[in-house]
Structure formats: structure tokens, C-alpha cells
Design an enzyme around this catalytic site. Structure first.
Site, short mmCIF file in Angstrom:
data_model
loop_
_atom_site.label_atom_id
_atom_site.label_comp_id
_atom_site.label_asym_id
_atom_site.label_seq_id
_atom_site.Cartn_x
_atom_site.Cartn_y
_atom_site.Cartn_z
N TYR A 1 0.83 -1.21 0.00
CA TYR A 1 0.00 0.00 0.00
C TYR A 1 0.86 1.27 0.00
CZ TYR A 1 -2.78 3.62 2.39
OH TYR A 1 -3.37 4.79 2.78
N ASP B 1 12.15 -12.93 -2.13
CA ASP B 1 12.19 -12.65 -0.70
C ASP B 1 13.56 -12.04 -0.34
OD1 ASP B 1 10.35 -13.64 1.72
OD2 ASP B 1 12.46 -13.58 2.35
N ALA C 1 7.62 -5.42 5.01
CA ALA C 1 7.44 -5.74 6.43
C ALA C 1 6.04 -6.29 6.66
CB ALA C 1 7.62 -4.49 7.29
N THR D 1 7.93 2.90 12.75
CA THR D 1 6.55 3.03 13.22
C THR D 1 6.45 3.73 14.57
OG1 THR D 1 4.64 1.77 13.99
CG2 THR D 1 6.76 0.68 14.16
N TYR E 1 5.26 -6.15 16.90
CA TYR E 1 5.44 -5.34 15.69
C TYR E 1 6.38 -4.18 15.98
CZ TYR E 1 4.38 -1.76 12.23
OH TYR E 1 4.48 -0.76 11.30
N PHE F 1 2.97 7.25 11.72
CA PHE F 1 1.77 7.15 12.54
C PHE F 1 0.76 6.42 11.65
CE2 PHE F 1 2.72 9.12 16.65
CZ PHE F 1 4.08 9.29 16.43
#
Ligand code: UDP
Length: 327
Positions: free
Chosen positions: A11, A51, A75, A117, A141, A169
């Protein structure tokens, strides 16, 4: 520059690829398609279906395309799944990432932009969260992403690797061509829009007993195009040294109920909601201070309005009712 984008079929990766191409870079997308979609990859890129743990293919890719820099986005990124299956997260987010760093060293590539993240912070005491806040992830995560950030720091010291770690975020919204399409979908905005479109009956609110104004979790939603632009800026600054930046819009953030309400306004459709139990690993509030990247790199999240974000996601969903399936 010739840039390897790992996870470029995902995405956020597909939108970052679009922005890199429009900025004049040459892009090689490297993706195992475990979550990404072939249809999201621009025809203006080379695509390597492999991969990161496939050292031979990875090494060949660096050599054949004379890669000069890496944007590492491949990820796994689901908080709930990571709590149930930490082994998967350490393998795909840390071990595979180390394979990438080793291939970079072997190829003499010194520059990497990394998708990190806000989950690295855990439940910070102060909001908005600055990059200097302590890191205490509450789920595997965030912990696996933080472990990779630590590796970057030591590789910088020992091997002169220069990195920009971008702590996302909540990425949301869509470009004209690329949007969010997960199976199963777990993210709030596409779920609310699926309920508006009638492809699910309701949105389940994961807990309304959090210490927040309306009891539901508060997040900082950032438009995926603004997020992608930050990668271009970060890439251009690597010559001046490694850095860590938050990518959010700041302000008060939006609660789950506010997001659902905004989705009702944008779509003009009813979106039934039900309150369910909390989702394991979810912090109550995650809102960024993005002052550092604004100040140092002049980042300007021009599309930060929640309605603009949801409107773009809704338009993409109406144009692509089956996501990338069947395209
Ligand atoms: N959420 C929810 N119902 C859903 C999906 C998400 O209440 O069906 C909540 C979730 O608990 C979190 C917020 O919405 O507080 C954003 O979740 P999302 O999965 O979109 O992103 P995350 O914050 O996990 O990266």
C-alpha cells in the site's frame, strides 16, 4: 538515482514508488507479494519477485541494476497479528532486514530510508510524541521495528551506513492509482468505508473504555501521499547524516468514533457501529510531534485534513470496488 524499493507492491510502497518516479528516479521494486499486489506496481519500474532472505537474487539485483540507495518498506505491520505470532514479525521485520543490510554492504550501498513506526514508542507519557520520547513497544510489531532501528544505528557507526528511520503514525488515504487493499482488511478507515459500501455489516469499535475524550483510541492519520513525499526529502538529506523522524500530522488526533463519523459525512451513508473488546497491544493515544522533519527538511503535510484523507480513500474504493483483485 537508482533506488531499490523493498515492499514496493504494498500500500505505502506503491505510492512511494509513484512519487520517486515522478521525481525522476529509477525504481526497482523488490517484493515477495506475500501482502502486496502485482497490479499496484507501476509499469515504469523493474520488478523482482523474491524474498529478502534470498541472498543470491538480492545480490544480483543490487549488481544488475547498479542500485545507489534503498527504501526499505517490506514488512509485516499488524499489531494484533504480531501479538499472536511474534516469530513471524522477528523473521520478516528483523532477520529479513538484516539480510538486506548485508547485501547493501556487499554492494557498497550506503543509503537507506526505513519504514519504522510509532509503535516503537508504546504508551508514551507525553503527547504529542517527540522523537526523543522513550521507546517501550507494547507489541512485537513495534519491538521488531525498533530492533532493526538499533541495527541501523550500529551499522552507521561501524560501516558508515547512513539511514533515515521514518516512524509512521497512521497512513491512510489513496493516490489516484494506488490505494489500500488488504485481505483481510484490519485498518479502521477502509473498514468504515466497506461498511458504507455495504460490503460489511458494521464497524466494530475495539474498546470504548480508554482514557480518551470519548473512550475510543486516538490516532494521528497522515495522507499516504504526504508520507511518500517525506521519503523523497529524507533520501535527499542522507548525505548530511543519519536521522529519525516522526511522520504524523500532530494536533489532537482523531478518535475511532470521530473517524467513523467523518466517514459517514463523506460517503453520505449510514455506517453502523458496535462496541467490542479492546484489541491486544493497542495504545490509547498515538499522536506525533512532526516538528523535527518540518523544521529540518521542510516537510509539509498538505493533505492532512481527515476529510481529504477519507475522501481520497472513498474515491479509490468506488473506482476499485474489489481492490486489486480482478485487475
Ligand atoms: N480499530 C477499530 N475497529 C476496527 C479497526 C481498527 O476500532 O475494525 C481501531 C484500532 O483499535 C485503533 C484504530 O482503530 O485504535 C486504528 O487502527 P488501525 O488498525 O487502522 O491502525 P493501527 O493504529 O493499528 O496502526
Amino acid at each position: 538515482m537508482r533506488i531499490l524499493v523493498t515492499g514496493g507492491a504494498g500500500y505505502i510502497g506503491s505510492v512511494v514508488t509513484e512519487e520517486l518516479l515522478s521525481d525522476g528516479h529509477t525504481v526497482v521494486v523488490y517484493d515477495n507479494l506475500s501482502k502486496g499486489h502485482r497490479a499496484s506496481i507501476s509499469h515504469s519500474t523493474e520488478f523482482v519477485h523474491a524474498d529478502l532472505t534470498d541472498a543470491e537474487t538480492l545480490g544480483q539485483t543490487f549488481a544488475q541494476h547498479e542500485i545507489e540507495a534503498v527504501v526499505h518498506m517490506a514488512a509485516d505491520s499488524l499489531v494484533g497479528e504480531s501479538v499472536e505470532n511474534p516469530a513471524r514479525y522477528y523473521q520478516n521485520n528483523l532477520v529479513a532486514g538484516l539480510c538486506l543490510l548485508n547485501a547493501m554492504r556487499a554492494a557498497g550501498v550506503q543509503h537507506i530510508v526505513f519504514s519504522s513506526t510509532a509503535a516503537t514508542y508504546g504508551e508514551p507519557e507525553e503527547q504529542p510524541i517527540a522523537e526523543t520520547a522513550p521507546n517501550n513497544p507494547t507489541n512485537p510489531y513495534g519491538a521488531s521495528k525498533l530492533a532493526f532501528e538499533h541495527a541501523l544505528r550500529w551499522y552507521d557507526k561501524a560501516y558508515d551506513l547512513r539511514y533515515a528511520s521514518l516512524r509512521y503514525f497512521n497512513a491512510a488515504g489513496a493516490s489516484e492509482r494506488c490505494g489500500e487493499s488488504h485481505d483481510p482488511e484490519t485498518h479502521l478507515i477502509p473498514i468504515a468505508l466497506q461498511a458504507a459500501a455495504g460490503s460489511r455489516t458494521h464497524v466494530e469499535i475495539y474498546g470504548d473504555d480508554y482514557p480518551t475524550p470519548d473512550g475510543t483510541c486516538v490516532r494521528d492519520y497522515v495522507h499516504v501521499i504526504d508520507l511518500a513525499r517525506a521519503h523523497i526529502l529524507a533520501l535527499g538529506a542522507l548525505d548530511q547524516g543519519s536521522r529519525i523522524y516522526n511522520l504524523g500530522c500532530g494536533g489532537a488526533g482523531y478518535s475511532v468514533r470521530e473517524v467513523i463519523q467523518a466517514a459517514r459525512r463523506i460517503t453520505g451513508r449510514p455506517i453502523p457501529e458496535r462496541v467490542g473488546p479492546r484489541r491486544p497491544g493497542d495504545p490509547a493515544i498515538l499522536v506525533a510531534s512532526a516538528d523535527k522533519i518540518k523544521r529540518e527538511l521542510g516537510w509539509n503535510p498538505a493533505l492532512q485534513d481527515l476529510e481529504v484523507i477519507i475522501e481520497s480513500a472513498w474515491r479509490w474504493m468506488l473506482t476499485n470496488p474489489n481492490g486489486y483483485h480482478g485487475t
